[in-house]
Write a protein that holds these residues in place. Structure first.
Motif, mmCIF file in Angstrom:
data_model
loop_
_atom_site.group_PDB
_atom_site.id
_atom_site.type_symbol
_atom_site.label_atom_id
_atom_site.label_comp_id
_atom_site.label_asym_id
_atom_site.label_seq_id
_atom_site.Cartn_x
_atom_site.Cartn_y
_atom_site.Cartn_z
ATOM 1 N N ARG A 137 0.899 -1.373 0.219
ATOM 2 C CA ARG A 137 0.037 -0.047 0.181
ATOM 3 C C ARG A 137 0.889 1.316 0.187
ATOM 4 O O ARG A 137 0.661 2.134 -0.556
ATOM 5 C CB ARG A 137 -1.043 0.174 1.263
ATOM 6 N N GLY A 138 2.202 1.202 0.742
ATOM 7 C CA GLY A 138 2.751 2.347 0.718
ATOM 8 C C GLY A 138 3.737 2.598 -0.561
ATOM 9 O O GLY A 138 4.763 3.457 -0.617
ATOM 10 N N GLY A 139 3.513 1.645 -1.446
ATOM 11 C CA GLY A 139 4.516 1.922 -2.496
ATOM 12 C C GLY A 139 5.921 1.400 -2.543
ATOM 13 O O GLY A 139 6.587 1.890 -3.237
ATOM 14 N N ALA A 140 6.439 0.583 -1.444
ATOM 15 C CA ALA A 140 7.590 0.129 -1.147
ATOM 16 C C ALA A 140 8.246 -0.944 -1.938
ATOM 17 O O ALA A 140 9.279 -1.192 -1.620
ATOM 18 C CB ALA A 140 7.498 0.012 0.549
ATOM 19 N N VAL A 141 7.421 -1.528 -2.441
ATOM 20 C CA VAL A 141 7.898 -2.713 -3.402
ATOM 21 C C VAL A 141 7.153 -2.933 -4.775
ATOM 22 O O VAL A 141 5.937 -2.642 -4.835
ATOM 23 C CB VAL A 141 7.403 -4.240 -2.527
ATOM 24 N N PRO A 142 7.955 -3.383 -5.850
ATOM 25 C CA PRO A 142 7.639 -3.620 -6.985
ATOM 26 C C PRO A 142 6.657 -5.000 -6.951
ATOM 27 O O PRO A 142 6.921 -5.894 -6.263
ATOM 28 C CB PRO A 142 8.841 -3.742 -7.833
ATOM 29 N N SER A 143 5.685 -5.049 -8.081
ATOM 30 C CA SER A 143 4.837 -6.046 -7.998
ATOM 31 C C SER A 143 4.557 -6.283 -9.487
ATOM 32 O O SER A 143 4.314 -5.463 -10.358
ATOM 33 C CB SER A 143 3.462 -5.842 -7.126
ATOM 34 N N MET A 144 4.260 -7.689 -9.740
ATOM 35 C CA MET A 144 3.648 -8.134 -10.950
ATOM 36 C C MET A 144 2.159 -8.849 -10.385
ATOM 37 O O MET A 144 2.223 -9.472 -9.670
ATOM 38 C CB MET A 144 4.605 -9.358 -11.336
ATOM 39 N N LEU A 145 1.185 -7.935 -11.196
ATOM 40 C CA LEU A 145 -0.017 -8.223 -10.882
ATOM 41 C C LEU A 145 -0.711 -8.858 -11.888
ATOM 42 O O LEU A 145 -0.493 -9.324 -13.038
ATOM 43 C CB LEU A 145 -0.692 -6.797 -10.446
ATOM 44 N N SER A 146 -1.891 -9.485 -11.564
ATOM 45 C CA SER A 146 -3.078 -9.789 -12.351
ATOM 46 C C SER A 146 -4.265 -8.921 -12.834
ATOM 47 O O SER A 146 -4.223 -7.991 -11.962
ATOM 48 C CB SER A 146 -3.742 -11.347 -12.081
ATOM 49 N N VAL A 147 -4.910 -9.139 -13.603
ATOM 50 C CA VAL A 147 -5.964 -8.315 -14.010
ATOM 51 C C VAL A 147 -7.000 -8.205 -13.127
ATOM 52 O O VAL A 147 -7.390 -7.096 -12.737
ATOM 53 C CB VAL A 147 -6.348 -8.391 -15.632
ATOM 54 N N PRO A 148 -7.447 -9.568 -12.511
ATOM 55 C CA PRO A 148 -8.601 -9.477 -11.798
ATOM 56 C C PRO A 148 -8.115 -8.536 -10.326
ATOM 57 O O PRO A 148 -8.758 -8.219 -9.563
ATOM 58 C CB PRO A 148 -8.665 -11.021 -11.226
ATOM 59 N N GLY A 163 -1.653 -12.074 -23.356
ATOM 60 C CA GLY A 163 -0.505 -11.658 -24.013
ATOM 61 C C GLY A 163 -0.041 -10.473 -23.301
ATOM 62 O O GLY A 163 0.200 -9.297 -23.658
ATOM 63 N N GLU A 164 -0.121 -10.420 -21.907
ATOM 64 C CA GLU A 164 0.126 -9.447 -21.106
ATOM 65 C C GLU A 164 0.765 -9.467 -19.699
ATOM 66 O O GLU A 164 0.680 -10.471 -19.175
ATOM 67 C CB GLU A 164 -1.245 -8.728 -21.063
ATOM 68 N N VAL A 165 1.683 -8.581 -19.565
ATOM 69 C CA VAL A 165 2.269 -8.407 -18.291
ATOM 70 C C VAL A 165 1.885 -7.228 -17.341
ATOM 71 O O VAL A 165 1.999 -6.336 -18.103
ATOM 72 C CB VAL A 165 3.710 -8.576 -18.336
ATOM 73 N N LEU A 166 1.357 -7.504 -16.254
ATOM 74 C CA LEU A 166 1.073 -6.104 -15.590
ATOM 75 C C LEU A 166 2.418 -5.931 -14.383
ATOM 76 O O LEU A 166 2.637 -6.712 -13.656
ATOM 77 C CB LEU A 166 -0.104 -6.303 -14.941
ATOM 78 N N PHE A 167 2.853 -4.637 -14.577
ATOM 79 C CA PHE A 167 3.780 -4.199 -13.558
ATOM 80 C C PHE A 167 3.581 -3.091 -12.668
ATOM 81 O O PHE A 167 2.969 -2.002 -13.468
ATOM 82 C CB PHE A 167 5.194 -4.066 -14.447
ATOM 83 N N ALA A 168 3.685 -3.252 -11.499
ATOM 84 C CA ALA A 168 3.635 -2.046 -10.653
ATOM 85 C C ALA A 168 4.662 -1.590 -9.974
ATOM 86 O O ALA A 168 5.286 -2.409 -9.117
ATOM 87 C CB ALA A 168 2.601 -2.560 -9.676
ATOM 88 N N PRO A 169 5.310 -0.672 -10.196
ATOM 89 C CA PRO A 169 6.878 -0.173 -9.609
ATOM 90 C C PRO A 169 6.636 0.120 -8.435
ATOM 91 O O PRO A 169 5.318 0.587 -7.979
ATOM 92 C CB PRO A 169 7.251 0.769 -10.618
ATOM 93 N N LYS A 170 7.711 0.277 -7.544
ATOM 94 C CA LYS A 170 7.571 0.967 -6.204
ATOM 95 C C LYS A 170 7.270 2.735 -6.356
ATOM 96 O O LYS A 170 7.971 3.405 -6.814
ATOM 97 C CB LYS A 170 8.951 1.125 -5.430
ATOM 98 N N LEU A 171 5.930 2.552 -6.136
ATOM 99 C CA LEU A 171 5.166 4.205 -6.273
ATOM 100 C C LEU A 171 6.051 5.042 -5.484
ATOM 101 O O LEU A 171 6.254 6.115 -5.966
ATOM 102 C CB LEU A 171 3.907 3.965 -5.715
ATOM 103 N N ALA A 172 6.277 4.704 -4.074
ATOM 104 C CA ALA A 172 7.079 5.831 -3.354
ATOM 105 C C ALA A 172 8.329 6.115 -4.055
ATOM 106 O O ALA A 172 8.947 7.217 -3.899
ATOM 107 C CB ALA A 172 7.451 5.041 -1.855
ATOM 108 N N GLU A 173 9.150 5.305 -4.757
ATOM 109 C CA GLU A 173 10.248 5.604 -5.528
ATOM 110 C C GLU A 173 9.946 6.540 -6.569
ATOM 111 O O GLU A 173 10.790 7.407 -7.057
ATOM 112 C CB GLU A 173 10.994 4.226 -5.801
ATOM 113 N N VAL A 174 9.008 6.070 -7.466
ATOM 114 C CA VAL A 174 8.717 6.614 -8.623
ATOM 115 C C VAL A 174 8.347 8.196 -8.251
ATOM 116 O O VAL A 174 8.918 9.148 -8.979
ATOM 117 C CB VAL A 174 7.882 5.997 -9.509
ATOM 118 N N ARG A 175 7.889 8.516 -7.286
ATOM 119 C CA ARG A 175 7.249 9.906 -7.071
ATOM 120 C C ARG A 175 8.425 10.666 -6.467
ATOM 121 O O ARG A 175 8.638 11.805 -6.904
ATOM 122 C CB ARG A 175 6.585 9.878 -5.697
#
Length: 191
Positions: free
Chosen positions: A60-71, A145-157
């Motif tokens: 929730r704090g955006g401290a870890v990168p994640s590979m996610l699913s659409v659902p 045919g898709e990969v969902l990536f969520a970077p570390k939001l806290a870092e990106v900011r």
């Protein structure tokens, strides 16, 4: 977990499954009964709960990168989370940024993934020439045919404007091959 009617101490993985609600009714009942009598296993379950809370807070704090699913992303949006999404075509690029109100930043990477059994992602940023990071064996949806990536939001900011290149690599016994590359042109928020 049990043998000849005797309940043994559940393994750590079994406690995780129990906490997540992934045990069948008989196992759940047996673990419930065991936890009422075993302080050591109760303490181990407390550790599982604390770990789950820590992971949840880090995510929730955006401290870890994640590979996610659409659902999973859809559930977050349904729960009211503010998700900024970018769809990047195969071997494409996107100009992107993040707003203060965003809870999650998700990139949808389109790639030909049919037949791929293992996928790695390699990241390189323009402000760190020659340096790369690699996530191994990431989840992907071959049918979409898709990969969902969520970077570390806290870092990106906190990052300056820059380019990041993500390379997706299919890995098998014969080696690795690139299945796609994606360029992100990050625009830092004005300060």
């Amino acid at each position: 977990m049990s043998g000849a009617g005797v309940l043994l101490h559940p393994e750590w993985e079994t406690l995780v499954d129990y906490w997540l609600g992934d045990t069948d009714a008989a196992a759940t009942e047996a673990i419930d009964a065991h936890l009422m009598q075993c302080d050591a296993c109760g303490n181990a379950l407390d550790e599982v709960v604390a770990l789950a809370r820590g992971v949840k807070e880090a995510f929730r704090g955006g401290a870890v990168p994640s590979m996610l699913s659409v659902p999973f992303v859809e559930r977050l949006k349904s729960a009211g989370r503010r998700v900024r999404e970018y769809r990047v075509p195969h071997n494409g690029s996107v100009t992107c940024g993040v707003a203060p109100e965003d809870d999650l930043l998700v990139s949808h990477l389109s790639a030909p993934l049919l037949g791929v059994t293992r996928l790695d992602a390699v990241f390189a940023r323009s402000f760190a020439p020659g340096q790369q990071s690699r996530l191994k064996d990431i989840p992907f949806d071959a049918a979409r045919g898709e990969v969902l990536f969520a970077p570390k939001l806290a870092e990106v900011r906190g990052l300056p404007s820059h380019e990041m290149v993500v390379r997706l690599l299919a890995v098998d016994a014969t080696g690795e091959r690139e299945v796609g590359h994606y360029t992100f042109r990050h625009q830092a928020a004005p300060r």
